[in-house]
Every structure is written in structure tokens, then in C-alpha cells.
Design a protein around this motif. Structure first.
Motif, PDB file in Angstrom:
ATOM      1  N   GLY A  79      -5.801 -89.756  48.486  1.00 32.12           N
ATOM      2  CA  GLY A  79      -5.592 -88.641  49.399  1.00 32.12           C
ATOM      3  C   GLY A  79      -6.633 -87.559  49.257  1.00 32.12           C
ATOM      4  N   LEU A  80      -6.753 -86.772  50.306  1.00 31.27           N
ATOM      5  CA  LEU A  80      -7.656 -85.619  50.341  1.00 31.27           C
ATOM      6  C   LEU A  80      -6.934 -84.476  51.038  1.00 31.27           C
ATOM      7  N   VAL A  81      -7.003 -83.290  50.453  1.00 30.63           N
ATOM      8  CA  VAL A  81      -6.504 -82.084  51.110  1.00 30.63           C
ATOM      9  C   VAL A  81      -7.690 -81.162  51.336  1.00 30.63           C
ATOM     10  N   ASN A  82      -8.124 -81.067  52.577  1.00 30.08           N
ATOM     11  CA  ASN A  82      -9.245 -80.201  52.952  1.00 30.08           C
ATOM     12  C   ASN A  82      -8.713 -78.788  53.157  1.00 30.08           C
ATOM     13  N   ASN A  83      -8.707 -78.027  52.070  1.00 31.20           N
ATOM     14  CA  ASN A  83      -8.144 -76.686  52.125  1.00 31.20           C
ATOM     15  C   ASN A  83      -9.200 -75.581  52.062  1.00 31.20           C
ATOM     16  N   ALA A  84     -10.380 -75.881  51.551  1.00 28.08           N
ATOM     17  CA  ALA A  84     -11.399 -74.844  51.354  1.00 28.08           C
ATOM     18  C   ALA A  84     -11.720 -74.135  52.664  1.00 28.08           C
ATOM     19  N   GLY A  85     -11.699 -72.823  52.613  1.00 25.50           N
ATOM     20  CA  GLY A  85     -12.012 -72.046  53.802  1.00 25.50           C
ATOM     21  C   GLY A  85     -12.303 -70.607  53.430  1.00 25.50           C
ATOM     22  N   ILE A  86     -13.098 -69.957  54.261  1.00 31.76           N
ATOM     23  CA  ILE A  86     -13.441 -68.562  53.999  1.00 31.76           C
ATOM     24  C   ILE A  86     -13.185 -67.718  55.239  1.00 31.76           C
ATOM     25  N   LEU A  87     -12.886 -66.448  55.007  1.00 29.01           N
ATOM     26  CA  LEU A  87     -12.743 -65.436  56.050  1.00 29.01           C
ATOM     27  C   LEU A  87     -13.025 -64.118  55.359  1.00 29.01           C
ATOM     28  N   GLU A  88     -14.189 -63.546  55.628  1.00 31.00           N
ATOM     29  CA  GLU A  88     -14.619 -62.387  54.860  1.00 31.00           C
ATOM     30  C   GLU A  88     -14.625 -61.092  55.659  1.00 31.00           C
ATOM     31  N   GLU A  89     -14.902 -61.172  56.948  1.00 33.44           N
ATOM     32  CA  GLU A  89     -15.008 -59.975  57.765  1.00 33.44           C
ATOM     33  C   GLU A  89     -14.394 -60.224  59.133  1.00 33.44           C
TER      34      GLU A  89
END
Length: 252
Positions: A79-89
Motif C-alpha cells: 500500500g501507499l498513502v500519498n499524504n505529503a502536501g504543503i500550503l504556506e500562503e
């Protein structure tokens, strides 16, 4: 219903904080061998200190080639959980800079595609009936003020879910999205311009269940989609929003 992941191997990206960390811990406690990927060493160190069986991976998914080299060294996964994400501004649509748009897409969208490509190829070669879960957002389904790059990245991720589900289905590999509403993760709490109380109240007012979601409320849907309980579920979006997307009423 209990989840049993004994003998299973799953990669969770963005595992240092928030939903990713909670998913990694839950999988570890259910007997899974967890590979936890994060770009921040300190959060990985604290995760492994608390749960020594988790295998840390330090990588920045915005760097396609470097991340790919690390991923290709992994054993075949279930399995893979693609969770990485950014929101900075946050910017209005007319003021959002090109560089910031590209920065968000590099991690939130291209990083997920990169991980899914490598992991899926290994699943196919090893004849593993695997599952990929993309952590998307309600912001990929409905529009929100000042969230242009983030919303575009998550809408794109939902289409990645459908496209991968279409093409990986013949190999019995399932791909789904989980789309949480506003969750007070460290990423949200650390936005440079902040999210004031009025913003939070606005979300609550639009949510029939009348509250902000907890981090752990996104964990169960992810585990369900990784498990055999969802063996015929693929190519689907799963909002976790307390009914927010169903609310088109105007309060008078």
C-alpha cells in the motif's frame, strides 16, 4: 471492525505531522510494516522515538529525481498513502505568483504521481493486489477563497486517482482518494497569515455536523481503503466533511 495489517508493508508520505503521522501510527499498531517519509528530520525522529518499528525515510518530494531514487530502493509494497502536501500562503487569484503555484504543484500533485508510479510498478512486477490512497481535500471538489494552487493541486490529485484506478485495475490494484474538510493540522495552524476565529466559525456554520474535523477522523477511511474490506472500491473520492459539501442552503 478491527483492521489487521500483519504481514503488510505500506509507505506513508508526509508522515511527520497531522493526518500522515496519525495514519502511520495506526498502521503500525495494526501490525503493518510502515515506511514513514517526511522532509523534516525532527518530526521523523520523534515519530520513530515513539514507535521504533516504523522505518523513517527523509526526502523532499518536490525533487522528482532524488525522491524517485530513494523510492526505487524500497521493497515491493502492499500500500501507499500519498499524504505529503504543503500550503504556506494565501493569495487572491489575480495576485498568486507563478513560482508559488509551481511549488505547490511540485509537492502536492507531481510528488504524489512520482510515488504512485514507482510503487505501482513494483506492485505489478510482484503481482501484488495493492491499494493506493491519495489524501486529497474538499478544496479539490469545491472552491475556497485564496486557495487557488492548493485547490488546483487537489482537484488534479482526484483525477490522478481516477486515471491510476482505470489503468491499474486490470492488475487488481485499487486507487482511491480521501477528501478531508478543514482539519487543524500543524500545516493549517502554521499558515503565515493565520486562520482567524472568524474563518473557523465560517467552516462550522457551513458544516451540518457543526464542528471542525479531528485528525483521527480521516484515519479510519484511509485504513478501510487500504484493507480488504474495500476490495471492490476503486477510483472513488471519499469526502470526510461532516456534510459540508451537501450544504447549499443560505441561512436567513
Amino acid at each position: 471492525m478491527p483492521f489487521d495489517f500483519n504481514g503488510k508493508k505500506v509507505l506513508v508520505t508526509g508522515a511527520g505531522k497531522g493526518i500522515g503521522r496519525a495514519v502511520a501510527i495506526a498502521l503500525n499498531e495494526a501490525g503493518c510494516k510502515v515506511y514513514a517519509l517526511s522532509r523534516t528530520k525532527s518530526t521523523l525522529d520523534s515519530l520513530v522515538a515513539e514507535h521504533p518499528k516504523i522505518v523513517p525515510m527523509l526526502a523532499n518530494l518536490s525533487n522528482w529525481d532524488d525522491a524517485r531514487r530513494m523510492l526505487e530502493d524500497l521493497e515491493p509494497l502492499d500500500g501507499l498513502v500519498n499524504n505529503a502536501g504543503i500550503l504556506e500562503e494565501r493569495y487572491s487569484v489575480v495576485d498568486c505568483p507563478r513560482d508559488y503555484i509551481i511549488k505547490i504543484l511540485d509537492t502536492n500533485l507531481l510528488g504524489a504521481i512520482n510515488c504512485a508510479q514507482v510503487v505501482a510498478k513494483k506492485m505489478i512486477d510482484s503481482k501484488i493486489k495493492g491499494s493506493i490512497v491519495n489524501i486529497s481535500s474538499v478544496a479539490g471538489i469545491g472552491s475556497f477563497y485564496t486557495y487557488l494552487p492548493y485547490s488546483v493541486s487537489k482537484a488534479g490529485l482526484d483525477m490522478v486517482t481516477k486515471q491510476f484506478a482505470l489503468e491499474l485495475g486490470p492488475y487488481q490494484i485499487r486507487v482511491n482518494s480521501v477528501n478531508p474538510t478543514l482539519v487543524m493540522t500543524p500545516m493549517i495552524s502554521s499558515l503565515k497569515d493565520g486562520l482567524d476565529l472568524q474563518y473557523e466559525k465560517g467552516f462550522i456554520a457551513r458544516t451540518p455536523m457543526g464542528r471542525i474535523a479531528k485528525v483521527e477522523e480521516s484515519v479510519g477511511p484511509v485504513l478501510y481503503l487500504l484493507s480488504d474490506y474495500s476490495s471492490m472500491v476503486s477510483g472513488q473520492m471519499h469526502p470526510v466533511d461532516g456534510g459540508m459539501l451537501s450544504n447549499v442552503a443560505v441561512k436567513i
